[in-house]
Design a protein around this motif. Structure first.
Motif, PDB file in Angstrom:
ATOM      1  N   LEU A  84      -9.426  -0.465   3.025  1.00  0.00           N
ATOM      2  CA  LEU A  84      -8.683  -0.003   1.854  1.00  0.00           C
ATOM      3  C   LEU A  84      -8.877  -0.958   0.681  1.00  0.00           C
ATOM      4  O   LEU A  84      -8.915  -2.183   0.844  1.00  0.00           O
ATOM      5  CB  LEU A  84      -7.191   0.077   2.198  1.00  0.00           C
ATOM      6  CG  LEU A  84      -6.267   0.669   1.139  1.00  0.00           C
ATOM      7  CD1 LEU A  84      -6.556   2.148   0.938  1.00  0.00           C
ATOM      8  CD2 LEU A  84      -4.805   0.463   1.517  1.00  0.00           C
ATOM      9  N   ASN A  86     -10.534   1.332  11.193  1.00  0.00           N
ATOM     10  CA  ASN A  86     -10.396   2.260  10.077  1.00  0.00           C
ATOM     11  C   ASN A  86     -11.419   1.899   9.000  1.00  0.00           C
ATOM     12  O   ASN A  86     -12.114   0.893   9.097  1.00  0.00           O
ATOM     13  CB  ASN A  86      -8.973   2.236   9.526  1.00  0.00           C
ATOM     14  CG  ASN A  86      -8.541   0.825   9.150  1.00  0.00           C
ATOM     15  OD1 ASN A  86      -9.099   0.225   8.244  1.00  0.00           O
ATOM     16  ND2 ASN A  86      -7.554   0.283   9.869  1.00  0.00           N
ATOM     17  N   ASN A  92       0.809  -1.228   0.000  1.00  0.00           N
ATOM     18  CA  ASN A  92       0.000   0.000   0.000  1.00  0.00           C
ATOM     19  C   ASN A  92       0.836   1.268   0.000  1.00  0.00           C
ATOM     20  O   ASN A  92       0.489   2.250   0.660  1.00  0.00           O
ATOM     21  CB  ASN A  92      -0.959   0.008   1.191  1.00  0.00           C
ATOM     22  CG  ASN A  92      -1.664  -1.324   1.418  1.00  0.00           C
ATOM     23  OD1 ASN A  92      -1.667  -1.838   2.524  1.00  0.00           O
ATOM     24  ND2 ASN A  92      -2.224  -1.877   0.369  1.00  0.00           N
ATOM     25  N   PHE A 119      -0.942   4.138   5.340  1.00  0.00           N
ATOM     26  CA  PHE A 119      -1.981   3.208   5.762  1.00  0.00           C
ATOM     27  C   PHE A 119      -1.360   2.137   6.661  1.00  0.00           C
ATOM     28  O   PHE A 119      -0.234   1.697   6.459  1.00  0.00           O
ATOM     29  CB  PHE A 119      -2.619   2.526   4.545  1.00  0.00           C
ATOM     30  CG  PHE A 119      -3.161   3.499   3.530  1.00  0.00           C
ATOM     31  CD1 PHE A 119      -4.444   4.002   3.657  1.00  0.00           C
ATOM     32  CD2 PHE A 119      -2.370   3.913   2.464  1.00  0.00           C
ATOM     33  CE1 PHE A 119      -4.944   4.902   2.718  1.00  0.00           C
ATOM     34  CE2 PHE A 119      -2.862   4.805   1.524  1.00  0.00           C
ATOM     35  CZ  PHE A 119      -4.149   5.311   1.660  1.00  0.00           C
TER      36      PHE A 119
END
Length: 442
Positions: free
Chosen positions: A330, A327, A312, A318
């Protein structure tokens, strides 16, 4: 004079006989890294200036080997240049990184006990965090059964903060109290796979208004996965992995999360004798997330003990320690291209497009909940590596992140700079290790 000479000869002969049965090896590594941070790890606000520094890791490694037994220990110094005075008596930067013993039980069974790195598969869930200069190690016992391509490992850990005289809270930060692991790996022809089950317990403590401990226990989170699913055919490779997470997070919320990825890698040989080639990789990764208006269940996948820098984007925006739980998740669409000019020199460029997995909601000017766009931004990573000789290599990189309003909102950064970037230069001295570069995919 004859008696001392005879004793000396006996001593030398005894050392020689021990050397036949045992070997003692000492080696090490030193890494010097200069960094320019202007948005690394977190969006930098518009009113803040970039930061530059130099840091190092100096690690001394000792191995004592004899038949059916190995002892290993590594001690390291990790510091930022200038963080201690020139005249000093001591500091807190020297520590033991690993200290373990490995004993053979039979031809196919071994046991390994002590502080040790866990490096499995592509390091997504279990990795030594080698990019972070301090690295990661576990206090663990590992029982290993290995025969040809088949590997079956059992692991377990029981941790305490100190050697107390009576019941005391376990308060080591970001650490499990208990852990168990089972991992199986095998290879059939062009097909390779592995499976993993990991269970860890995080202790919770509740105190009354007077600060007296009234309740304690453990919340257990399980991770079940296929860390490696790989098919190789000539210069082509298809790779995938999948994890499912359940149980309870450290604050007691129910966990229901997943992580999966699929990638296609193609190598184009240019000059095999000189080691010149072009590697192209395209793929997708998804880590489930929790909508920011959901409070009953944790749907955010946590890659717990992985080497997150490899995934990532190299700016580590991240899945740092402080952003792992709850969170929005993603979705990462990535393209990587690596041109190796020889066995010693390469250039690489990576492109990432990031999207939130779950809903990102905010209150608009009228007081209503508004769903924001899922697009979080794009990132470009450029890397360069050169092997000077068997001992010394040079690695550098530059990254640029193009943010969106959604990502600024997710990071609680109301006024970030338009220009978010990061660069580094690293000198690596690792004479005994095969890997001459650190923290790079492909």
């Amino acid at each position: 004079m004859k008696k001392p000479s005879l004793l000396g000869l006996i001593f030398l002969l005894s050392l020689s006989s021990q050397n036949i049965q045992a070997q003692f090896k000492i080696d090490g590594q030193i890494i010097q890294r200069a960094e320019f941070r202007n948005g690394f790890g977190r969006l930098i606000p518009d009113d803040q200036d970039p930061f530059s520094f130099i840091a190092h890791r100096a690690r001394l490694q000792a191995t004592y080997e004899m038949e059916k037994f190995t002892f290993y220990m590594s001690v390291q110094d990790v510091r930022v240049w200038g963080s201690t005075a020139q005249l000093k008596s001591t500091d807190s930067f020297l520590s033991v990184h690993e200290a373990w013993a490995l004993a053979s039980i039979s031809d196919n069974w071994k046991i390994k006990l002590g502080r040790q790195e866990l490096n499995y598969d592509n390091f997504r869930f279990l990795g030594n965090q080698d990019w972070e200069l301090q690295g990661r190690a576990h206090d663990l016992v590992l029982l290993m059964h290995e025969k040809e391509d088949m590997k079956l490992h059992f692991g377990g850990a029981y941790n305490q903060s100190k050697a107390a005289l009576f019941e005391s809270p376990f308060d080591t930060p970001n650490q499990y109290k208990l852990a168990q692991m089972v991992r199986y790996e095998n290879k059939w022809g062009k097909f390779r796979f592995s499976t993993l089950f990991w269970n860890d317990g995080r202790e919770f403590n509740r105190f009354n208004s007077d600060g007296v401990l009234i309740q304690k226990g453990n919340y257990y989170r399980q991770t079940l996965g296929i860390p490696t699913l790989q098919y190789n055919s000539g210069n082509s490779q298809i790779s995938a992995y999948h994890y499912q997470q359940f149980g309870k997070d450290p604050v007691g919320k129910k966990v229901n999360a997943h992580n999966f990825s699929l990638a296609f890698n193609q190598t184009f040989p240019i000059d095999r004798e000189k080691g010149k080639s072009w590697i192209l990789s395209a793929g997708y990764e998804q880590l489930s997330g929790t909508a920011n208006n959901e409070f009953q269940e944790n749907r955010s996948f946590n890659p717990l003990y992985g080497t997150n820098h490899l995934f990532n984007g190299y700016m580590d925006l991240f899945y740092r320690e402080e952003t792992l739980d709850e969170n929005v998740g993603l979705r990462d669409i990535f393209l990587r291209s690596k041109l190796a000019f020889s066995d010693k020199f390469f250039l690489q460029g990576d492109l990432h497009a990031f999207f939130a997995h779950n809903k990102v909601l905010r209150i608009d000017v009228s007081g209503d909940l508004q769903r924001m766009d899922d697009f979080l931004g794009t990132q470009l990573d450029f890397s360069l590596g050169y092997v000077v000789n068997d001992v010394f290599s040079i690695q550098s990189g530059y990254s640029q992140f193009f943010k969106t309003d959604t990502f600024s909102f997710v990071q609680s950064a109301p006024n970030p700079k338009n220009n978010q970037n990061w660069a580094y230069l690293m000198l690596i001295f690792r004479p005994s290790l095969k890997d001459k570069f650190i923290g790079i995919q492909l």
